[in-house]
Design an enzyme around this catalytic site. Structure first.
Site, short mmCIF file in Angstrom:
data_model
loop_
_atom_site.label_atom_id
_atom_site.label_comp_id
_atom_site.label_asym_id
_atom_site.label_seq_id
_atom_site.Cartn_x
_atom_site.Cartn_y
_atom_site.Cartn_z
N GLU A 1 1.10 -1.09 0.00
CA GLU A 1 -0.05 0.17 -0.19
C GLU A 1 0.83 1.31 -0.15
O GLU A 1 1.79 1.03 0.94
CB GLU A 1 -1.41 -0.10 0.80
N GLU B 1 -2.99 12.46 3.63
CA GLU B 1 -3.96 11.80 4.10
C GLU B 1 -2.89 12.99 5.00
O GLU B 1 -2.17 13.45 5.39
CB GLU B 1 -2.79 10.12 4.67
#
Ligand code: NAG
Ligand code: NAG
Ligand code: NAG
Ligand code: NAG
Ligand code: NAG
Length: 354
Positions: A136, A141
């Site tokens: 990932e 974020e």
């Protein structure tokens, strides 16, 4: 003689293709067709246990949670109209690309606004279908009212960030294994205060660039005023060697990219509270995440939206995926066949020359 030279030339040429810094456009998500090639999750958040329902495509359209605005930009948002009853969850969006992009690609997200606010946990990221196998990559974020966005990788055990060549000095963790520190990942924060929140939008947004290369994974963030001229406009190629040092870098030295990563689906999502958020909520917000926000005033979510001008993906042709065909064969597999076929052909030619 000529044939054997051809054979060696072919073998030598293969690694060069994968490590090239100059990538050509292979896919663009933009304008009125932005949402065509994404899958809407269409289920409550059973991934991070957030207090969110990720709507279906038709719900997203009818509730105006995902749409292309009059400026031609894609908006994805948390419902900021509905009073949610106790025990219910709030509607929001999670989309993932139909295509997957393999080692040897670069994706660039040009955004004008990112979601923020207490209880809000947005990300623009990617993962392989069999996570944690295949890895990932978290390109963008943020959470609640933090001032900086963060980058990270999450992998199977054995991948660590060592000898990073990067501008950020805000390194929070270097072990990318999902088994370490409750799957924290190898986190680097972006020191640029314009990388998240109200400051991101006030500065005109910016571009996040992710290079997914065999030599390592690198992420750049350019606030609007710092976007290099080569990334402005609609260039059909990007040369990452001209972008300067990345903000965050994960070299292949202690993380064999080919081993830990597979072709990635790109994902936008906004969840609420959720596993990671519960630990950090009190750092930038007060009250109780669910009670005071999710089922509180809908206006808590007026800033909980992405406004995205485009997501453009560049790649060296053999490494980039295409939509799975009727038989589900991905380009990654096809690229493997092409390489195998090429080697087989070269071997045949070589043997014939003997
Ligand atoms: C990158 O590749 C494109 C397309 O092949 C080419 O037009 C461009 O000149 C190349 N750029 C560099 C810096 O090599
Ligand atoms: C989440 O829900 C969907 C739809 O019911 C299901 O396919 C998927 O397996 C669930 N995922 C997890 C992690 O529970
Ligand atoms: C990450 O590390 C930086 C530098 O040590 C520190 O300032 C920051 O507070 C850390 N962030 C978190 C969420 O722990
Ligand atoms: C950008 O260029 C690509 C081809 O390189 C083209 O398909 C696309 O329509 C262009 N997008 C815009 C917004 O002009
Ligand atoms: C919801 O948020 C949008 C911005 O995304 C804003 O324009 C709108 O006024 C807000 N409130 C309602 C009730 O839609």
């Amino acid at each position: 003689m000529i044939s054997s030279r051809f054979f060696f030339a072919l073998v030598l040429a293969l690694p060069t293709i994968v490590t090239a810094a100059n990538y050509s456009i292979v896919k663009e998500y933009a304008g009125s067709n932005f949402f065509d090639d994404w899958v809407f999750y269409g289920n409550f958040d059973n991934l991070t246990n957030g207090d969110a329902i990720f709507v279906t495509a038709s719900q997203a359209t009818s509730q105006q949670l995902a749409f292309v605005n009059s400026a031609g930009n894609a908006v994805m948002k948390v419902d900021n109209k509905t009073n949610v009853a106790f025990n219910d969850k709030r509607n929001t969006v999670r989309i993932s690309t139909k295509d997957r992009f393999a080692v040897g690609s670069v994706w660039i997200a040009d955004m004008l606004h990112v979601p923020f606010g207490c209880s809000v946990w947005p990300a623009f990221w990617s993962q392989a279908p069999n996570w944690p196998a295949g890895g990932e990559i978290d390109t963008f974020e943020g959470v609640n009212m933090v001032h900086n966005s963060q980058f990270s990788l999450h992998t199977e055990p054995g991948c660590t960030a060592v000898n990073a060549v990067q501008t950020s000095t805000l390194v929070n963790s270097t072990d990318c294994s999902f088994k370490t520190n409750s799957n924290e990942g190898c986190v680097v924060e972006d020191p640029d205060p314009n990388s998240y929140g109200a400051a991101f939008a006030a500065a005109g947004g910016g571009m996040f660039v992710t290079e997914f290369a065999e030599t390592g994974i690198s992420i750049w963030f350019f606030s609007r005023g710092n976007v290099p001229s080569s990334l402005q406009g609609n260039a059909s190629s990007v040369d990452t060697s001209t972008l300067g040092k990345p903000v965050s870098n994960y070299p292949s030295g202690n993380c064999n990219i080919d081993q830990f990563f597979r072709a990635q689906n790109l994902i936008f999502d906004i969840t609420l509270c959720g596993a990671g958020d519960r630990n950090v909520f009190a750092q930038t917000c007060s009250g109780i995440c669910y009670n005071d926000y999710v089922i509180g005033s809908p206006s808590n979510y007026d800033n909980a939206y992405f406004e995205v001008r485009s997501v453009r993906v560049f790649g060296t042709s053999s490494a980039v995926d295409i939509p799975p065909g009727a038989n589900g064969t991905s380009r990654e597999n096809k690229a493997g066949f092409v390489v195998l076929f090429g080697v087989a052909l070269a071997t045949l030619v070589f043997l014939m020359a003997l």
